[in-house]
Design a protein around this motif. Structure first.
Motif, PDB file in Angstrom:
ATOM      1  N   THR A 272       0.778  -0.885  -0.010  1.00  0.00           N
ATOM      2  CA  THR A 272       0.350   0.045   0.334  1.00  0.00           C
ATOM      3  C   THR A 272       0.749   1.195  -0.273  1.00  0.00           C
ATOM      4  O   THR A 272       2.065   1.288   1.001  1.00  0.00           O
ATOM      5  CB  THR A 272      -0.983   0.142   1.327  1.00  0.00           C
TER       6      THR A 272
ATOM      7  N   ASP B  27       2.343   5.528   0.622  1.00  0.00           N
ATOM      8  CA  ASP B  27       1.901   6.281   1.633  1.00  0.00           C
ATOM      9  C   ASP B  27       1.105   7.499   0.482  1.00  0.00           C
ATOM     10  O   ASP B  27       0.875   6.837  -0.770  1.00  0.00           O
ATOM     11  CB  ASP B  27       2.915   6.612   2.295  1.00  0.00           C
TER      12      ASP B  27
ATOM     13  N   GLU C  72       2.262  10.649  -0.237  1.00  0.00           N
ATOM     14  CA  GLU C  72       3.149  11.158  -1.404  1.00  0.00           C
ATOM     15  C   GLU C  72       3.352  10.124  -2.166  1.00  0.00           C
ATOM     16  O   GLU C  72       3.165  10.855  -3.329  1.00  0.00           O
ATOM     17  CB  GLU C  72       4.147  11.250   0.237  1.00  0.00           C
ATOM     18  N   ASN C  73       3.432   9.074  -1.772  1.00  0.00           N
ATOM     19  CA  ASN C  73       3.591   8.047  -3.404  1.00  0.00           C
ATOM     20  C   ASN C  73       1.887   7.987  -3.603  1.00  0.00           C
ATOM     21  O   ASN C  73       2.201   7.957  -5.404  1.00  0.00           O
ATOM     22  CB  ASN C  73       3.886   6.572  -2.873  1.00  0.00           C
ATOM     23  N   CYS C  74       1.040   7.839  -2.863  1.00  0.00           N
ATOM     24  CA  CYS C  74      -0.412   7.993  -3.812  1.00  0.00           C
ATOM     25  C   CYS C  74       0.127   8.905  -4.879  1.00  0.00           C
ATOM     26  O   CYS C  74      -1.144   9.310  -6.008  1.00  0.00           O
ATOM     27  CB  CYS C  74      -1.558   8.063  -2.831  1.00  0.00           C
TER      28      CYS C  74
END
Length: 72
Positions: A39, A41, A43-45
């Motif tokens: 999943t 985080d 910021e990566n989303c």
């Protein structure tokens, strides 16, 4: 649940291509995010959504990562 794969395919990107747009991520990292075995985080989303948008996908953070797991 997320809709990374749906928006990625609609933008004509491979997992590898999306990974490159996200800053050099591996194809397997994108694959794990799509399958839900990993999943990202917040910021990566955001990076994923920005990469999808740069490839022409018309999507928002809520579209790709809906809170209730349902497409908008």
């Amino acid at each position: 649940m997320n809709f990374i794969a749906s928006y990625r395919k609609a933008a004509g990107l491979s997992q590898k291509g999306l990974g490159i747009l996200c800053g050099g991520w591996s194809q397997s990292r994108i694959g794990m995010y799509e399958l839900g075995t990993r999943t990202p985080d917040i910021e990566n989303c955001k990076k994923i959504v920005m990469a999808l948008r740069s490839a022409g996908a018309n999507c928002s953070l809520d579209d790709v990562f809906p809170v209730d797991g349902k497409a908008v």
